[in-house]
Design a protein around this motif. Structure first.
Motif, PDB file in Angstrom:
ATOM      1  N   VAL A   1      -1.145   9.989  -9.716  1.00 44.38           N
ATOM      2  CA  VAL A   1      -1.445  11.037 -10.693  1.00 44.38           C
ATOM      3  C   VAL A   1      -1.757  10.489 -12.090  1.00 44.38           C
ATOM      4  CG1 VAL A   1      -0.474  13.033 -11.882  1.00 44.38           C
ATOM      5  CG2 VAL A   1      -0.285  12.850  -9.411  1.00 44.38           C
ATOM      6  N   PRO A   2      -0.968   9.578 -12.647  1.00 47.15           N
ATOM      7  CA  PRO A   2      -1.263   9.136 -14.022  1.00 47.15           C
ATOM      8  C   PRO A   2      -2.575   8.363 -14.182  1.00 47.15           C
ATOM      9  CG  PRO A   2       0.960   8.521 -13.387  1.00 47.15           C
ATOM     10  CD  PRO A   2       0.283   9.026 -12.173  1.00 47.15           C
ATOM     11  N   VAL A   3      -3.080   7.785 -13.125  1.00 49.39           N
ATOM     12  CA  VAL A   3      -4.278   6.951 -13.248  1.00 49.39           C
ATOM     13  C   VAL A   3      -5.549   7.649 -12.784  1.00 49.39           C
ATOM     14  CG1 VAL A   3      -2.976   4.807 -13.107  1.00 49.39           C
ATOM     15  CG2 VAL A   3      -3.889   5.841 -11.019  1.00 49.39           C
ATOM     16  N   HIS A   4      -5.453   8.938 -12.460  1.00 48.69           N
ATOM     17  CA  HIS A   4      -6.624   9.685 -12.020  1.00 48.69           C
ATOM     18  C   HIS A   4      -6.849  10.920 -12.895  1.00 48.69           C
ATOM     19  CE1 HIS A   4      -6.220   7.269  -8.378  1.00 48.69           C
ATOM     20  NE2 HIS A   4      -7.484   7.566  -8.163  1.00 48.69           N
ATOM     21  N   GLU A   5      -8.063  11.374 -12.880  1.00 48.84           N
ATOM     22  CA  GLU A   5      -8.426  12.637 -13.506  1.00 48.84           C
ATOM     23  C   GLU A   5      -9.349  13.371 -12.535  1.00 48.84           C
ATOM     24  OE1 GLU A   5     -10.321  11.489 -17.130  1.00 48.84           O
ATOM     25  OE2 GLU A   5     -12.088  10.700 -16.122  1.00 48.84           O
ATOM     26  N   VAL A   6      -9.472  14.664 -12.723  1.00 42.00           N
ATOM     27  CA  VAL A   6     -10.315  15.478 -11.848  1.00 42.00           C
ATOM     28  C   VAL A   6     -11.529  15.931 -12.654  1.00 42.00           C
ATOM     29  CG1 VAL A   6     -10.452  17.588 -10.485  1.00 42.00           C
ATOM     30  CG2 VAL A   6      -8.356  16.232 -10.472  1.00 42.00           C
TER      31      VAL A   6
ATOM     32  N   HIS B   1      -1.212  16.148 -15.846  1.00 45.03           N
ATOM     33  CA  HIS B   1      -0.602  15.610 -14.632  1.00 45.03           C
ATOM     34  C   HIS B   1      -0.269  16.681 -13.603  1.00 45.03           C
ATOM     35  CE1 HIS B   1      -0.609  11.676 -16.271  1.00 45.03           C
ATOM     36  NE2 HIS B   1       0.323  11.906 -17.195  1.00 45.03           N
ATOM     37  N   ILE B   2       0.205  17.820 -14.052  1.00 39.16           N
ATOM     38  CA  ILE B   2       0.594  18.888 -13.119  1.00 39.16           C
ATOM     39  C   ILE B   2      -0.632  19.412 -12.379  1.00 39.16           C
ATOM     40  CG2 ILE B   2       1.565  21.209 -12.948  1.00 39.16           C
ATOM     41  CD1 ILE B   2       3.363  20.450 -15.346  1.00 39.16           C
ATOM     42  N   ALA B   3      -1.730  19.625 -13.093  1.00 38.70           N
ATOM     43  CA  ALA B   3      -2.951  20.131 -12.460  1.00 38.70           C
ATOM     44  C   ALA B   3      -3.561  19.093 -11.524  1.00 38.70           C
ATOM     45  CB  ALA B   3      -3.956  20.538 -13.533  1.00 38.70           C
ATOM     46  N   VAL B   4      -3.545  17.843 -11.937  1.00 36.60           N
ATOM     47  CA  VAL B   4      -4.082  16.772 -11.075  1.00 36.60           C
ATOM     48  C   VAL B   4      -3.255  16.661  -9.808  1.00 36.60           C
ATOM     49  CG1 VAL B   4      -4.501  14.290 -10.911  1.00 36.60           C
ATOM     50  CG2 VAL B   4      -5.094  15.502 -13.008  1.00 36.60           C
ATOM     51  N   ARG B   5      -1.929  16.777  -9.943  1.00 31.15           N
ATOM     52  CA  ARG B   5      -1.044  16.707  -8.771  1.00 31.15           C
ATOM     53  C   ARG B   5      -1.358  17.829  -7.782  1.00 31.15           C
ATOM     54  NH1 ARG B   5       4.071  14.404  -8.188  1.00 31.15           N
ATOM     55  NH2 ARG B   5       3.987  13.873 -10.391  1.00 31.15           N
ATOM     56  N   LYS B   6      -1.568  19.051  -8.287  1.00 25.05           N
ATOM     57  CA  LYS B   6      -1.890  20.178  -7.404  1.00 25.05           C
ATOM     58  C   LYS B   6      -3.205  19.943  -6.672  1.00 25.05           C
ATOM     59  CE  LYS B   6       0.515  23.798  -9.961  1.00 25.05           C
ATOM     60  NZ  LYS B   6       0.360  25.013 -10.768  1.00 25.05           N
ATOM     61  N   ILE B   7      -4.178  19.415  -7.372  1.00 27.21           N
ATOM     62  CA  ILE B   7      -5.491  19.193  -6.754  1.00 27.21           C
ATOM     63  C   ILE B   7      -5.426  18.071  -5.729  1.00 27.21           C
ATOM     64  CG2 ILE B   7      -7.855  18.455  -7.248  1.00 27.21           C
ATOM     65  CD1 ILE B   7      -7.617  20.066  -9.871  1.00 27.21           C
ATOM     66  N   ILE B   8      -4.677  17.018  -6.011  1.00 24.31           N
ATOM     67  CA  ILE B   8      -4.549  15.917  -5.041  1.00 24.31           C
ATOM     68  C   ILE B   8      -3.869  16.397  -3.769  1.00 24.31           C
ATOM     69  CG2 ILE B   8      -3.358  13.726  -4.606  1.00 24.31           C
ATOM     70  CD1 ILE B   8      -3.950  12.918  -7.443  1.00 24.31           C
ATOM     71  N   ARG B   9      -2.923  17.307  -3.897  1.00 23.57           N
ATOM     72  CA  ARG B   9      -2.202  17.808  -2.715  1.00 23.57           C
ATOM     73  C   ARG B   9      -3.058  18.694  -1.813  1.00 23.57           C
ATOM     74  NH1 ARG B   9       3.705  19.418  -5.097  1.00 23.57           N
ATOM     75  NH2 ARG B   9       4.512  17.300  -5.203  1.00 23.57           N
ATOM     76  N   LEU B  10      -4.170  19.194  -2.318  1.00 25.53           N
ATOM     77  CA  LEU B  10      -5.033  20.044  -1.492  1.00 25.53           C
ATOM     78  C   LEU B  10      -5.561  19.254  -0.297  1.00 25.53           C
ATOM     79  CD1 LEU B  10      -7.180  21.872  -4.196  1.00 25.53           C
ATOM     80  CD2 LEU B  10      -5.277  22.811  -2.885  1.00 25.53           C
ATOM     81  N   GLN B  11      -5.697  19.944   0.827  1.00 25.47           N
ATOM     82  CA  GLN B  11      -6.224  19.291   2.025  1.00 25.47           C
ATOM     83  C   GLN B  11      -7.696  18.926   1.872  1.00 25.47           C
ATOM     84  OE1 GLN B  11      -4.609  18.368   4.800  1.00 25.47           O
ATOM     85  NE2 GLN B  11      -2.682  19.042   3.904  1.00 25.47           N
TER      86      GLN B  11
ATOM     87  N   LEU C   1       0.820  -1.204   0.000  1.00 26.97           N
ATOM     88  CA  LEU C   1       0.000   0.000   0.000  1.00 26.97           C
ATOM     89  C   LEU C   1       0.857   1.259   0.000  1.00 26.97           C
ATOM     90  CD1 LEU C   1      -2.848  -1.035   2.436  1.00 26.97           C
ATOM     91  CD2 LEU C   1      -2.990  -0.756  -0.031  1.00 26.97           C
ATOM     92  N   PHE C   2       1.979   1.220   0.699  1.00 22.95           N
ATOM     93  CA  PHE C   2       2.866   2.375   0.744  1.00 22.95           C
ATOM     94  C   PHE C   2       3.385   2.716  -0.648  1.00 22.95           C
ATOM     95  CE2 PHE C   2       7.022   4.405   1.425  1.00 22.95           C
ATOM     96  CZ  PHE C   2       6.636   5.453   2.244  1.00 22.95           C
ATOM     97  N   SER C   3       3.742   1.700  -1.431  1.00 19.84           N
ATOM     98  CA  SER C   3       4.258   1.971  -2.770  1.00 19.84           C
ATOM     99  C   SER C   3       3.149   2.362  -3.736  1.00 19.84           C
ATOM    100  CB  SER C   3       5.025   0.761  -3.301  1.00 19.84           C
ATOM    101  OG  SER C   3       4.145  -0.334  -3.467  1.00 19.84           O
ATOM    102  N   VAL C   4       1.975   1.794  -3.599  1.00 25.26           N
ATOM    103  CA  VAL C   4       0.869   2.094  -4.508  1.00 25.26           C
ATOM    104  C   VAL C   4       0.311   3.494  -4.259  1.00 25.26           C
ATOM    105  CG1 VAL C   4      -1.513   1.455  -5.074  1.00 25.26           C
ATOM    106  CG2 VAL C   4       0.231  -0.306  -4.873  1.00 25.26           C
ATOM    107  N   GLU C   5       0.297   3.932  -3.027  1.00 23.92           N
ATOM    108  CA  GLU C   5      -0.304   5.214  -2.684  1.00 23.92           C
ATOM    109  C   GLU C   5       0.620   6.407  -2.878  1.00 23.92           C
ATOM    110  OE1 GLU C   5      -1.531   4.429   1.312  1.00 23.92           O
ATOM    111  OE2 GLU C   5      -3.458   3.619   0.669  1.00 23.92           O
ATOM    112  N   ARG C   6       1.784   6.214  -3.437  1.00 19.08           N
ATOM    113  CA  ARG C   6       2.678   7.338  -3.712  1.00 19.08           C
ATOM    114  C   ARG C   6       2.036   8.261  -4.734  1.00 19.08           C
ATOM    115  NH1 ARG C   6       7.943   5.553  -5.833  1.00 19.08           N
ATOM    116  NH2 ARG C   6       8.252   7.797  -5.860  1.00 19.08           N
ATOM    117  N   LEU C   7       2.309   9.547  -4.613  1.00 18.23           N
ATOM    118  CA  LEU C   7       1.724  10.546  -5.503  1.00 18.23           C
ATOM    119  C   LEU C   7       2.109  10.296  -6.959  1.00 18.23           C
ATOM    120  CD1 LEU C   7      -0.055  13.059  -5.489  1.00 18.23           C
ATOM    121  CD2 LEU C   7       2.004  14.418  -5.246  1.00 18.23           C
ATOM    122  N   ASP C   8       3.333   9.857  -7.184  1.00 20.80           N
ATOM    123  CA  ASP C   8       3.782   9.584  -8.556  1.00 20.80           C
ATOM    124  C   ASP C   8       2.990   8.450  -9.205  1.00 20.80           C
ATOM    125  OD1 ASP C   8       5.676  11.552  -8.329  1.00 20.80           O
ATOM    126  OD2 ASP C   8       7.266  10.177  -7.718  1.00 20.80           O
ATOM    127  N   ASN C   9       2.469   7.554  -8.401  1.00 18.38           N
ATOM    128  CA  ASN C   9       1.675   6.448  -8.935  1.00 18.38           C
ATOM    129  C   ASN C   9       0.195   6.808  -9.051  1.00 18.38           C
ATOM    130  OD1 ASN C   9       3.954   4.850  -9.036  1.00 18.38           O
ATOM    131  ND2 ASN C   9       3.623   4.019  -7.005  1.00 18.38           N
TER     132      ASN C   9
END
Length: 82
Positions: free
Chosen positions: A43-48, A60-70, A33-41
């Protein structure tokens, strides 16, 4: 590796496995789970999906910013492409 607090429900047949074997399986699951839940893994498989703006964000850059939001704004969803 730091162990983070998480709630997992794991069902094992205790008659077939010793407590040490169960603990080993839980450690392996934690590492997986630790390796699967990394942000680098993630971002490519999600969309907002932003219902407010009627947009689907796939960059990817925009999705990464949105995932980082609290906390996401209302009607903004993280969707798995799978």
């Amino acid at each position: 590796m730091n162990r983070i607090n998480r709630d997992l429900l794991i069902l094992f047949n205790q008659e077939l496995m010793s407590p040490q074997a169960i603990e080993n399986e839980v450690d392996l699951l934690h590492e997986l789970l630790f390796s699967v839940e990394r942000l680098d893994n993630l971002v490519p498989v999600h969309e907002v999906i932003d219902i407010n703006k009627y947009k689907v964000i796939k960059k990817h850059i925009a999705v990464r910013k949105i995932i980082r939001l609290q906390e996401l704004k209302p009607f903004v969803f993280l969707n798995c492409k799978n």
